[in-house]
Scaffold this active site. Structure first.
Site, short mmCIF file in Angstrom:
data_model
loop_
_atom_site.label_atom_id
_atom_site.label_comp_id
_atom_site.label_asym_id
_atom_site.label_seq_id
_atom_site.Cartn_x
_atom_site.Cartn_y
_atom_site.Cartn_z
N LYS A 112 -43.03 3.47 -23.89
CA LYS A 112 -43.31 4.75 -23.25
C LYS A 112 -42.62 4.86 -21.89
O LYS A 112 -42.00 5.85 -21.57
CB LYS A 112 -44.83 4.94 -23.09
N GLU A 120 -42.56 -7.14 -21.94
CA GLU A 120 -42.34 -7.81 -23.21
C GLU A 120 -41.21 -7.15 -23.99
O GLU A 120 -40.31 -7.83 -24.51
CB GLU A 120 -43.63 -7.78 -24.05
N GLY A 146 -50.41 5.76 -25.82
CA GLY A 146 -49.70 4.78 -26.64
C GLY A 146 -50.41 4.45 -27.93
O GLY A 146 -49.79 4.34 -29.00
N ARG A 147 -51.74 4.28 -27.88
CA ARG A 147 -52.47 3.90 -29.09
C ARG A 147 -52.69 5.07 -30.03
O ARG A 147 -53.26 4.90 -31.12
CB ARG A 147 -53.80 3.27 -28.70
N GLU A 204 -59.60 -0.33 -26.45
CA GLU A 204 -58.83 0.12 -25.30
C GLU A 204 -59.28 1.50 -24.84
O GLU A 204 -59.11 1.86 -23.68
CB GLU A 204 -57.33 0.14 -25.64
N HIS A 237 -64.90 -15.37 -47.81
CA HIS A 237 -64.77 -16.82 -47.85
C HIS A 237 -64.50 -17.39 -46.45
O HIS A 237 -64.05 -18.52 -46.32
CB HIS A 237 -63.64 -17.20 -48.80
N LYS A 252 -51.07 -6.54 -16.38
CA LYS A 252 -49.62 -6.40 -16.27
C LYS A 252 -49.16 -6.63 -14.84
O LYS A 252 -48.16 -7.31 -14.59
CB LYS A 252 -49.19 -4.99 -16.73
#
Length: 554
Positions: A205, A211, A266-267, A352, A383, A511
């Protein structure tokens, strides 16, 4: 007004105490029509919330609480483009990306629908060039592999959708994802690829995400002598960003920079140009169907009365448990291999958004605002951790998600899968009483003393609540509706609990600290750090210095 001061809030607190003593079995026995009354059937799926510790009185008061919180008014503000993300002064317009808002809406003097349609058309044209083999690298060879470089919403959403629509993938190009700044992930992906036929999509964005930009620079270095960096950036890189000027400064060709806007979180961005890898994987028509499915859920959320509104009911049930009943976690359990990434995606979407402790009034919330979201594929979970769901002292409400139609041609598998899903929700609800255990053990021929010793370990208290979402078929349209269902659930829950769901200051804190600490790993100047952090930096420097000395000596 503080939501906790409304009579509906106080009544719900009182009802929660009573409901702790109720049994789901009894709720069904008392009301033969419960399953039908506590379900909502939509064109894409059935939402069954009957296996929850609620009755008519609880539901009436939950709906009253939604009214007291002015949920309908906030919903109208969302769809009108009001700046409801008030800590950042922005509207929240991801529904506009799929045609869910009014065509007359403008932001900054620009019609939103024109902006969205223009960018979608650019995506369509680019994807068609890729699929038709016209898009070539700097040596003239056709692009066969695309690597998406992004993190958070720029990664989780697109990868989750592509995995979910595995039955609809096209053959023209392979899509890969790299999100981790740990170079091992990028290294492993690049080892499979040929730089002459690889395209990178840099999704950020701000176009400053550490990263993503670190991975982008390493990807550029990977091309080596194939061509000059300037040519490689022009032919092998695409940007998706809300900061096109920064992508241009990085060296990416303007015609290969796809834009979304600061009014898209963003999400919630997979509906935007961030979804470019989705369109590459399933074709633009599949991407359009995904958007259309979400738009149908937008209309349902806007138009359905609250008592028959699936996202609202989901929000009310969730806050009932997290805020009033004291159940702080919620499990997402898909019984569909293609949805294996859905729990991780919903972790970000919900935690978030509503992982907040400050109300809209700027006061500390003294109530739960959102559950811890976790889960995995249901069959694998059976399981792994279902033992905890069934017999732990903790109660974890759950969402079971499956589809009527299998996404594969193998006979017999799907019936076993769905039988397990239905059985697990039933077992969590009913449990097994001491009396039932003793009868079962006696029927097996065990002696009375053996039964007395063994019975306590086989008792399942039950009364574990769950929702079931049963899709007619998992396809692009229904997947879009399913994702939008959760988006609106998150929004509704945040509104009722009087928090801002669309900022993420907790993410920004980490960040900032990482950016400040990074140069200290090199300099060794860790003054003003706490003793633990200073010790960790010092240990890192000692080990790396020792390794460097050994390499030099060798």
């Amino acid at each position: 007004m503080d939501i906790t001061q409304f009579p509906s809030w106080r009544r719900l607190n009182s009802l929660a105490e009573k409901m702790h003593g109720r049994q789901l079995r009894d709720l069904f026995n008392d009301d033969p029509q419960r399953a039908a009354r506590f379900s909502v059937e939509l064109p894409e799926f059935l939402f069954d919330f009957s296996k929850n510790l609620i009755d008519d009185e609880v539901l009436v008061n939950l709906l009253q609480l939604a009214g007291d919180a002015d949920l309908e008014g906030w919903r109208d503000q969302l769809f009108a483009g009001a700046p409801i993300n008030r800590t950042e002064g922005r509207p929240v317009l991801h529904p506009a990306l799929r045609g869910g808002l009014s065509g007359s809406l403008q932001v900054g003097g620009a019609p939103v629908d024109v902006l969205v349609d223009s960018e979608l058309q650019r995506l369509k044209e680019f994807v068609n060039l890729l699929h038709n083999g016209v898009l070539a690298g700097c040596t003239g060879r056709r692009i066969t592999d695309v690597v998406n470089l992004g993190v958070g919403g720029s990664h989780l959403g697109p990868e989750m959708v592509i995995e979910a629509l595995r039955a609809y993938r096209r053959d023209e190009v392979r899509i890969h994802f790299v999100s981790n700044v740990d170079g091992a992930q990028l290294h492993d992906v690049l080892a499979q690829l040929n730089p002459e036929t690889t395209l990178f999509v840099v999704s950020s964005k701000t176009f400053t995400t550490t990263e993503t930009m670190t991975n982008a620079r390493s990807a550029l270095d990977w091309f080596g002598s194939v061509a000059s960096p300037e040519v490689v950036l022009q032919r092998h890189f695409v940007a998706v960003t809300a900061s096109p000027e920064k992508a241009c400064a990085f060296g990416i060709a303007p015609q290969r920079i796809f834009q979304f806007w600061d009014w898209v979180g963003g999400r919630f961005s997979l509906w935007s140009a961030i979804g470019l890898p989705i369109a590459m994987a399933v074709g633009f028509e599949g991407f359009r169907a995904l958007l259309d499915g979400a738009a149908t859920m937008d209309r349902h959320f806007r138009q359905a009365p609250l008592e028959r509104n699936a996202p609202v009911l989901m929000a009310l049930v969730s806050l009932w448990y997290c805020t009033f009943m004291g159940y702080p976690a919620h499990a997402i359990l898909p019984y569909e291999q293609a949805l294996h990434m859905l729990p991780a995606y919903l972790q970000q979407a919900e935690m978030e958004s509503n992982g907040k402790s400050t109300t809209r009034a700027g006061e500390e919330a003294d109530y739960g605002t959102g559950p811890l979201i976790w889960g995995m594929l249901g069959i694998n979970g059976q399981h792994a951790f279902y033992q905890y769901l069934h017999q732990s002292p903790e109660v974890v409400p759950a969402d079971f998600i499956g589809s009527v139609t299998p996404g594969h041609p193998l006979p017999g598998h799907h019936e076993i899968l769905l039988a397990n899903m239905f059985a697990q929700s039933q077992a969590l609800m009913n449990g097994v009483s001491r009396e039932e255990v003793e009868k079962e053990l006696a029927a097996r021929g065990l002696r009375a003393e053996e039964i007395r010793k063994l019975a306590p370990y086989k008792v399942h208290r039950g009364n574990r609540p769950s929702n079931t979402i049963l899709l007619r078929k998992l396809d692009p349209h229904s997947l879009g509706a399913l994702i939008a269902l959760y988006e609106h659930k998150i929004f509704a829950q945040g509104v009722i609990l009087q928090i801002y769901s669309f900022d993420q200051w907790g993410v920004e804190l980490g960040k900032g600290l990482a950016s400040a600490l990074q140069p200290q790993l090199d300099s060794g100047d860790f003054r003003n750090q706490d003793a633990s952090t200073a010790g960790l930096i010092n240990f890192y420097r000692r080990v790396t210095a020792g390794a460097a000395a050994l390499e030099f000596a060798g």
